[in-house]
Design a protein around this motif. Structure first.
Motif, PDB file in Angstrom:
ATOM      1  N   GLY A 169       0.814  -1.202   0.000  1.00 49.05           N
ATOM      2  CA  GLY A 169       0.000   0.000   0.000  1.00 49.05           C
ATOM      3  C   GLY A 169       0.855   1.262   0.000  1.00 49.05           C
ATOM      4  O   GLY A 169       1.991   1.264   0.488  1.00 49.05           O
ATOM      5  N   GLU A 170       0.318   2.330  -0.564  1.00 49.78           N
ATOM      6  CA  GLU A 170       1.028   3.598  -0.584  1.00 49.78           C
ATOM      7  C   GLU A 170       0.967   4.251   0.794  1.00 49.78           C
ATOM      8  O   GLU A 170       0.000   4.086   1.537  1.00 49.78           O
ATOM      9  N   VAL A 171       2.018   4.980   1.131  1.00 52.35           N
ATOM     10  CA  VAL A 171       2.065   5.694   2.409  1.00 52.35           C
ATOM     11  C   VAL A 171       2.396   7.154   2.151  1.00 52.35           C
ATOM     12  O   VAL A 171       3.070   7.497   1.172  1.00 52.35           O
ATOM     13  N   GLU A 172       1.918   8.012   3.033  1.00 52.59           N
ATOM     14  CA  GLU A 172       2.209   9.435   2.918  1.00 52.59           C
ATOM     15  C   GLU A 172       3.671   9.702   3.271  1.00 52.59           C
ATOM     16  O   GLU A 172       4.185   9.163   4.262  1.00 52.59           O
ATOM     17  N   PRO A 173       4.371  10.514   2.469  1.00 50.98           N
ATOM     18  CA  PRO A 173       5.758  10.846   2.821  1.00 50.98           C
ATOM     19  C   PRO A 173       5.812  11.687   4.087  1.00 50.98           C
ATOM     20  O   PRO A 173       4.848  12.369   4.440  1.00 50.98           O
ATOM     21  N   LEU A 174       6.947  11.631   4.765  1.00 52.27           N
ATOM     22  CA  LEU A 174       7.131  12.428   5.970  1.00 52.27           C
ATOM     23  C   LEU A 174       7.285  13.897   5.605  1.00 52.27           C
ATOM     24  O   LEU A 174       7.811  14.245   4.542  1.00 52.27           O
TER      25      LEU A 174
END
Length: 243
Positions: A115-120
């Protein structure tokens, strides 16, 4: 142990029996004993297994077997990625990198897309002016400052990097179990061990739950677990004397 995990285990053991049948019997008996520990979820057991694999550089058959057992219990490779990101600064980025490489290979071989994750955000990635506040407790920061100012800055950065609680991240209880298990693998059984046991307790774990996590870790090295028991029992005795 859930039905799905039970069905995954025989396939893993059959493969291991092709290498050595008696050793497969030993592994099976050990796995049945620790998998029957009732206080831990299948997800927590998977996390403890994967953490052990990374800490001990056991990224071959055992790592794959633990991922497969996790998948059958509903633990996605995205969950495992979140775990690897979390444990990276305790086990070391070099060790976590190898875990990510092996996990990516497994995903490619099995047609799994994580799954895609939000960048920091930038304020989490930086130090000095403009950096997000440190999530570390003031008492911990004070002890780190006594050791070395640069180490404190490094610790603040690492704590910010893994402070997210959005979708796909792991609970405080799960974080505590993973972190205290790393202490057992590396035998860092003093201040950090106490802090990580405290994290598990703050996350809703009972003392018996914490003991269950240590019981589960016995399979990854009984002598290390022995020393873990000495440290845990002593720490709980200290807490009792303080109340």
């Amino acid at each position: 142990m859930s039905t799905t995990t039970e069905t995954a285990a025989p396939a893993n053991l059959r493969r291991l029996a092709g290498v050595d049948p008696v050793f497969a019997q030993m592994v099976g008996a050990t796995a049945r004993h620790v998998r029957a520990i009732p206080e831990l979820t299948d997800r927590e057991k998977t996390f403890l297994c994967v953490t052990a694999d990374v800490c001990q550089a056991s990224l071959g058959f055992a790592f794959e077997a633990h991922i497969r057992a996790g998948l059958t219990a509903g633990v996605s490779t995205s969950d495992i990625r979140a775990l690897l990101r979390f444990i990276s600064y305790d086990c070391g980025y070099h060790a976590a990198t190898t875990g990510f490489e092996r996990l990516a290979e497994f995903e490619a071989q099995n047609g799994i897309t994580p799954g895609e994750v939000e960048p920091l955000t930038e304020d989490v990635l930086t130090t000095g002016p403009g950096a997000a506040p440190s999530p570390l407790p003031a008492g911990v920061r004070g002890r780190l400052r006594e050791l070395d100012e640069h180490f404190l800055e490094f610790f603040d950065l690492q704590s910010r990097l893994r402070s997210g609680h959005g979708p796909g991240t792991i609970s405080e209880r799960e974080r505590g179990f993973a972190s205290l298990s790393i202490d057992v693998h590396y035998q860092t059984l003093h201040e950090t061990f106490h802090a990580h046991v405290g994290r598990a307790l703050r996350g809703g774990a009972s003392r018996e739950d914490v003991r269950a996590a240590l019981r589960f870790n016995a399979q990854f090295g009984v002598t290390r677990a022995w020393e873990g028991w000495r440290a845990l029992n002593a720490y709980f005795a200290e807490l009792d004397q303080a109340t």
